[in-house]
Design an enzyme around this catalytic site. Structure first.
Site, PDB file in Angstrom:
ATOM      1  N   GLU A 172       0.797  -1.234   0.000  1.00 16.13           N
ATOM      2  CA  GLU A 172       0.000   0.000   0.000  1.00 16.13           C
ATOM      3  C   GLU A 172       0.834   1.291   0.000  1.00 16.13           C
ATOM      4  OE1 GLU A 172      -2.652  -0.235   3.332  1.00 16.13           O
ATOM      5  OE2 GLU A 172      -3.782  -1.896   2.493  1.00 16.13           O
ATOM      6  N   GLU A 361      -5.548  -8.481   0.940  1.00 18.65           N
ATOM      7  CA  GLU A 361      -6.097  -8.116   2.261  1.00 18.65           C
ATOM      8  C   GLU A 361      -7.568  -7.794   2.138  1.00 18.65           C
ATOM      9  OE1 GLU A 361      -4.339  -4.844   4.414  1.00 18.65           O
ATOM     10  OE2 GLU A 361      -2.310  -5.659   4.177  1.00 18.65           O
TER      11      GLU A 361
HETATM   12  O1  IFM Z   1      -3.496  -3.164   9.337  1.00 18.68           O
HETATM   13  C1  IFM Z   1      -3.526  -2.635   8.051  1.00 18.68           C
HETATM   14  C2  IFM Z   1      -2.450  -3.253   7.187  1.00 18.68           C
HETATM   15  O2  IFM Z   1      -1.179  -3.120   7.749  1.00 18.68           O
HETATM   16  C3  IFM Z   1      -2.433  -2.583   5.840  1.00 18.68           C
HETATM   17  N1  IFM Z   1      -3.737  -2.582   5.245  1.00 18.68           N
HETATM   18  C4  IFM Z   1      -4.861  -2.170   6.048  1.00 18.68           C
HETATM   19  C5  IFM Z   1      -4.855  -2.877   7.381  1.00 18.68           C
HETATM   20  C6  IFM Z   1      -6.039  -2.403   8.231  1.00 18.68           C
HETATM   21  O3  IFM Z   1      -5.968  -1.041   8.444  1.00 18.68           O
END
Ligand code: IFM
Length: 450
Positions: A172, A361
């Site tokens: 990200e 994710e």
């Molecule tokens: O915890 C984070 C992760 O490290 C990166 N993506 C979003 C998740 C939730 O905020």
């Protein structure tokens, strides 16, 4: 009506990978153990007032010491793929230079233990924990970061590339540059465009720099990089100003890092403030930005509703969070909107340059209550079922999506939010470090058992 809860794993086909995701700085703890150097998150979270309730990540889930039990628990839960990251400061405490043998040995053991348990490791090279010593020299704003990062990637891929085939370069970039170098709410706590723009450009270049090294060092690598992405809609769809504001936010959140990698350049036309990024270009950069990844990691949680705002500098747009709209939302104030993942998958699928998508994710933070050693997290369970159903829907419509990773395996350090928003499908009692599989975790284990 189709019931999301009746969906079967087999409907996604044999090739589809299912797993859970974590990140070093959020779970490992042991922040000074065995020669580890300090990361920007170690220093940032030690400052008062930066993290909610002054939580810090020094112990987190104690995964550094507890990993055998945690990985064994994954095995018991039928999890066959685990995405985790390497802490740069464990293997190179000074950021560059002399590697730390004990840190290298830790990931050796960790990888081997995954393999022993029948769990395929997926490694993220950079999940936000930059060595503080490099930040002191400008961090992501200093173009030298490309050399520092290359050295780190080279070390990791030479060391582990024989056993690990699945690699992701960055996690990200929009979040770690936006929150860390523009808003100052994440480590390293820097602000404004003069930090944000060079950090963006170097992070965009780092994807190709890292990617080329992985290709060189890892035979048959399956290589990707991950992006945070949200489906964006205007607050008042009939208002031209809101529509244009939504368009700009979409360009910023969903396209800024993706398009240069795909060879389309930065979306400068659509976000005028980006024009100034060219100041940080060197002559060959346009050739260095594009890189052919095997997959793009989609990290989706919500949709964003956007309104025109005269007062918001640079972008004249404001995101109205879920809690201000009277809609079902998580503890992060993110709207629960399962179709978001469907729309994002369709949107990314429309880029002919993208070969494959993997949801690296997806998950939710809700209030969890431990009662008689049980956590009935029905909201999270429904969230996962409904989002997974939307992934299925996209797949059925021809989107080449080939994997899904729940964020996250166990409750952990949620950056500036501390330990309160729990995203895990396994509950962590942070006083005793006891793990308790939540209802959502039992459901996922059962879903995976098929
Ligand atoms: O915890 C984070 C992760 O490290 C990166 N993506 C979003 C998740 C939730 O905020």
């Amino acid at each position: 009506m189709y019931l999301a809860s009746s969906l079967k794993k087999s409907s996604f086909g044999q090739e589809f990978v299912w797993g859970t995701a974590t990140a070093a700085a959020q779970i490992e703890g042991a922040f000074l153990a065995d020669g580890k150097g300090l990361s920007i998150w170690d220093t940032f979270s030690a400052l008062r007032g930066k993290i909610k309730q002054n939580h810090h990540n020094q112990v987190a889930c104690n995964f550094y010491y507890n990993y055998p039990n945690d990985v064994r628990l994954m095995k018991e839960m039928n999890i066959k793929h685990h995405r985790f990251s390497i802490a740069w400061t464990r293997v190179l405490p000074e950021g560059v230079g002399k590697p730390n043998q004990k840190g290298l040995d830790f990931y050796d053991r960790l990888i081997d233990f995954h393999l022993e348990c029948g769990i395929t490791p997926w490694i993220t090279l950079y999940h936000w924990d930059l060595p503080q010593i490099l930040e002191n020299q400008g961090g992501w704003t200093n173009r030298e970061i490309l050399n520092w990062f290359a050295e780190y990637v080279n070390l990791c891929t030479r060391k582990y590339g024989d056993r690990v085939k699945n690699w992701m370069v960055l996690n990200e970039p929009m979040v770690f540059t936006g929150a860390g170098y523009f808003l100052g709410v994440h480590a390293p706590g820097r602000k404004w465009l003069n930090n944000f723009l060079p950090a963006c450009h170097h992070a965009a270049l780092a994807m190709g720099v890292g990617g080329r090294i992985v290709r060189q060092n890892v035979k048959n690598a399956h290589l990707g990089t991950t992006f945070s992405c949200s489906w964006i809609e205007p607050y008042r769809p009939e208002k031209e100003l809101d529509k244009q504001a939504a368009f700009r936010v979409d360009a910023l959140l969903n396209r800024l890092f993706l398009e240069p990698v795909l060879g389309l350049g930065y979306p400068i036309q659509d976000i005028p403030l980006l024009k100034k990024i060219e100041k940080y270009f060197l002559p060959e950069d346009e050739k260095l930005l594009p890189f052919e990844f095997d997959f793009i990691g989609v990290q989706n949680y919500t949709r964003e509703i956007v309104k025109y705002s005269f007062l918001t500098p640079y972008i004249n747009a404001e995101i109205i969070p879920g809690n201000k709209r009277n809609v079902l939302h998580t503890l992060m104030n993110w709207e629960v909107y399962p179709e978001s993942i469907y729309h994002i998958l369709k949107k990314y699928h429309a880029y002919p340059q993208i070969k494959k998508l993997i949801v690296t994710e997806n998950g939710a933070a809700f209030e969890d209550h431990l009662h008689h050693n049980e956590v009935y997290d029905t909201k999270r369970l429904q969230f996962l079922q409904e989002y997974i159903y939307q992934v299925f829907r996209a797949k059925q419509e021809g989107v080449n999506v080939q994997g899904y990773f729940v964020w996250t395996f166990m409750d952990n350090f949620e950056w500036a939010e501390g330990y309160s928003p729990r995203f895990g499908i396994v509950y962590v009692d942070f006083d005793t470090q006891k793990r308790i599989v939540k209802e959502s975790g039992r459901w996922y284990a059962n879903f995976l058992s098929e």
